[in-house]
Design an enzyme around this catalytic site. Structure first.
Site, PDB file in Angstrom:
ATOM      1  N   GLU A 166      35.901  36.160  45.749  1.00 27.37           N
ATOM      2  CA  GLU A 166      36.150  35.985  46.861  1.00 27.37           C
ATOM      3  C   GLU A 166      34.928  35.722  47.792  1.00 27.37           C
ATOM      4  O   GLU A 166      34.937  35.138  48.553  1.00 27.37           O
ATOM      5  CB  GLU A 166      36.782  37.456  47.283  1.00 27.37           C
ATOM      6  CG  GLU A 166      38.292  37.608  46.798  1.00 27.37           C
ATOM      7  CD  GLU A 166      38.995  39.140  46.878  1.00 27.37           C
ATOM      8  OE1 GLU A 166      38.077  40.039  47.395  1.00 27.37           O
ATOM      9  OE2 GLU A 166      40.221  38.973  46.387  1.00 27.37           O
ATOM     10  N   TYR A 211      44.923  35.096  48.517  1.00 21.32           N
ATOM     11  CA  TYR A 211      46.038  35.686  47.863  1.00 21.32           C
ATOM     12  C   TYR A 211      46.640  35.041  47.045  1.00 21.32           C
ATOM     13  O   TYR A 211      47.856  35.267  46.508  1.00 21.32           O
ATOM     14  CB  TYR A 211      46.661  36.275  49.056  1.00 21.32           C
ATOM     15  CG  TYR A 211      46.202  37.187  49.917  1.00 21.32           C
ATOM     16  CD1 TYR A 211      45.930  38.600  49.390  1.00 21.32           C
ATOM     17  CD2 TYR A 211      46.009  37.156  51.240  1.00 21.32           C
ATOM     18  CE1 TYR A 211      45.401  39.579  49.991  1.00 21.32           C
ATOM     19  CE2 TYR A 211      45.514  38.360  51.951  1.00 21.32           C
ATOM     20  CZ  TYR A 211      45.244  39.479  51.280  1.00 21.32           C
ATOM     21  OH  TYR A 211      44.788  40.363  52.081  1.00 21.32           O
ATOM     22  N   HIS A 235      40.668  44.322  54.228  1.00 24.36           N
ATOM     23  CA  HIS A 235      40.758  43.813  52.963  1.00 24.36           C
ATOM     24  C   HIS A 235      39.476  44.275  51.954  1.00 24.36           C
ATOM     25  O   HIS A 235      38.447  44.211  52.684  1.00 24.36           O
ATOM     26  CB  HIS A 235      40.994  42.276  52.760  1.00 24.36           C
ATOM     27  CG  HIS A 235      40.644  41.785  51.082  1.00 24.36           C
ATOM     28  ND1 HIS A 235      41.574  42.036  50.284  1.00 24.36           N
ATOM     29  CD2 HIS A 235      39.432  41.432  50.690  1.00 24.36           C
ATOM     30  CE1 HIS A 235      41.111  41.330  49.389  1.00 24.36           C
ATOM     31  NE2 HIS A 235      39.899  41.050  49.398  1.00 24.36           N
TER      32      HIS A 235
HETATM   33  P1  DAT Z   1      45.146  45.649  48.545  1.00 24.36           P
HETATM   34  O1  DAT Z   1      45.014  45.068  50.035  1.00 24.36           O
HETATM   35  O2  DAT Z   1      45.074  47.064  48.639  1.00 24.36           O
HETATM   36  O3  DAT Z   1      44.529  45.098  47.886  1.00 24.36           O
HETATM   37  P2  DAT Z   1      47.332  43.966  47.522  1.00 24.36           P
HETATM   38  O4  DAT Z   1      46.287  43.010  47.015  1.00 24.36           O
HETATM   39  O5  DAT Z   1      48.270  44.367  46.379  1.00 24.36           O
HETATM   40  O6  DAT Z   1      46.742  45.096  48.215  1.00 24.36           O
HETATM   41  O7  DAT Z   1      48.227  43.081  48.571  1.00 24.36           O
HETATM   42  C1  DAT Z   1      47.418  42.264  49.381  1.00 24.36           C
HETATM   43  C2  DAT Z   1      48.030  42.602  50.772  1.00 24.36           C
HETATM   44  O8  DAT Z   1      49.343  42.129  50.809  1.00 24.36           O
HETATM   45  C3  DAT Z   1      47.985  44.223  51.213  1.00 24.36           C
HETATM   46  O9  DAT Z   1      46.619  44.573  51.821  1.00 24.36           O
HETATM   47  C4  DAT Z   1      49.330  44.018  52.380  1.00 24.36           C
HETATM   48  C5  DAT Z   1      50.079  43.244  51.848  1.00 24.36           C
HETATM   49  N1  DAT Z   1      51.278  43.496  51.113  1.00 24.36           N
HETATM   50  C6  DAT Z   1      51.321  44.325  49.694  1.00 24.36           C
HETATM   51  N2  DAT Z   1      52.216  44.773  49.432  1.00 24.36           N
HETATM   52  C7  DAT Z   1      53.175  44.532  50.217  1.00 24.36           C
HETATM   53  C8  DAT Z   1      54.555  45.069  50.600  1.00 24.36           C
HETATM   54  N3  DAT Z   1      55.257  45.381  49.681  1.00 24.36           N
HETATM   55  N4  DAT Z   1      55.050  44.480  51.526  1.00 24.36           N
HETATM   56  C9  DAT Z   1      54.427  43.556  52.715  1.00 24.36           C
HETATM   57  N5  DAT Z   1      53.270  43.544  52.295  1.00 24.36           N
HETATM   58  C10 DAT Z   1      52.389  43.803  51.227  1.00 24.36           C
HETATM   59 MG    MG Z   2      44.186  43.001  46.860  1.00 19.83          MG
END
Ligand code: DAT
Ligand code: MG
Length: 151
Positions: free
Chosen positions: A128, A51, A117
């Site tokens: 990844e 991440y 994920h």
């Molecule tokens: P995704 O999993 O849809 O690719 P992302 O890569 O933007 O989404 O974020 C990774 C993860 O982080 C997501 O699955 C859940 C967490 N996350 C994202 N936005 C968040 C928020 N605003 N508050 C809490 N957790 C969050």
């Molecule tokens: Mg993501």
């Protein structure tokens, strides 16, 4: 092409809630091919790297702790346009914005416990997959049903 691959992981909440079978079934039924799978408790280093793009976000440390809180089912799936299609099947990041019929739309409520994920691009998928799997642990196999799925 049909050899495109993506990285999918059932998060600790999905594993604890016994959703592994149902989630895998979605991708199997669709016609995608499972080429790698393992159940593991991921290290903090691996999750921070996974991440890394979110390291400046306020929820980053909470996210890493949640991902560390139990086993994860890490998988590699293969098929035509699998990166984009898997994201469509998963739904939006926030389950509240995810339509019924998607995994997040059907199985969860909160953004911070969104059960699965999926890589968001072909480049992220490459990164990844190499982060979570050694290439020699992925299995290339010929699917007997392939000619019923592809022209
Ligand atoms: P995704 O999993 O849809 O690719 P992302 O890569 O933007 O989404 O974020 C990774 C993860 O982080 C997501 O699955 C859940 C967490 N996350 C994202 N936005 C968040 C928020 N605003 N508050 C809490 N957790 C969050
Ligand atoms: Mg993501």
């Amino acid at each position: 092409g049909v050899n495109e691959r993506t990285f999918l992981a059932i998060k600790p909440d999905g594993v604890q809630r016994h959703l592994i079978g149902e989630i895998i079934r979605h991708f199997e039924k669709k016609g995608f091919k499972l080429v790698g799978m393992k159940l593991m408790q991921a290290s903090e280093d691996l999750l921070k790297e996974h991440y890394i793009a979110l390291c400046d976000r306020p929820f980053y440390s909470h996210l890493v702790e949640y991902m560390r809180s139990g086993p994860i089912a890490a998988m590699v799936w293969q098929g035509l346009d699998v990166v984009k299609m898997a994201r469509t099947m998963i739904g939006e990041t926030n389950p509240a914005d995810s339509r019924p019929g998607t995994i997040r739309g059907d199985f969860c409520i909160e953004v911070s416990k969104n059960v699965i994920h999926g890589s968001d691009s072909i480049e992220s998928a490459r990164r990844e997959i190499s982060l979570w799997f050694h290439t020699d642990k992925l299995t290339c196999w010929a699917e007997s049903t392939e000619h019923w799925i592809y022209e």
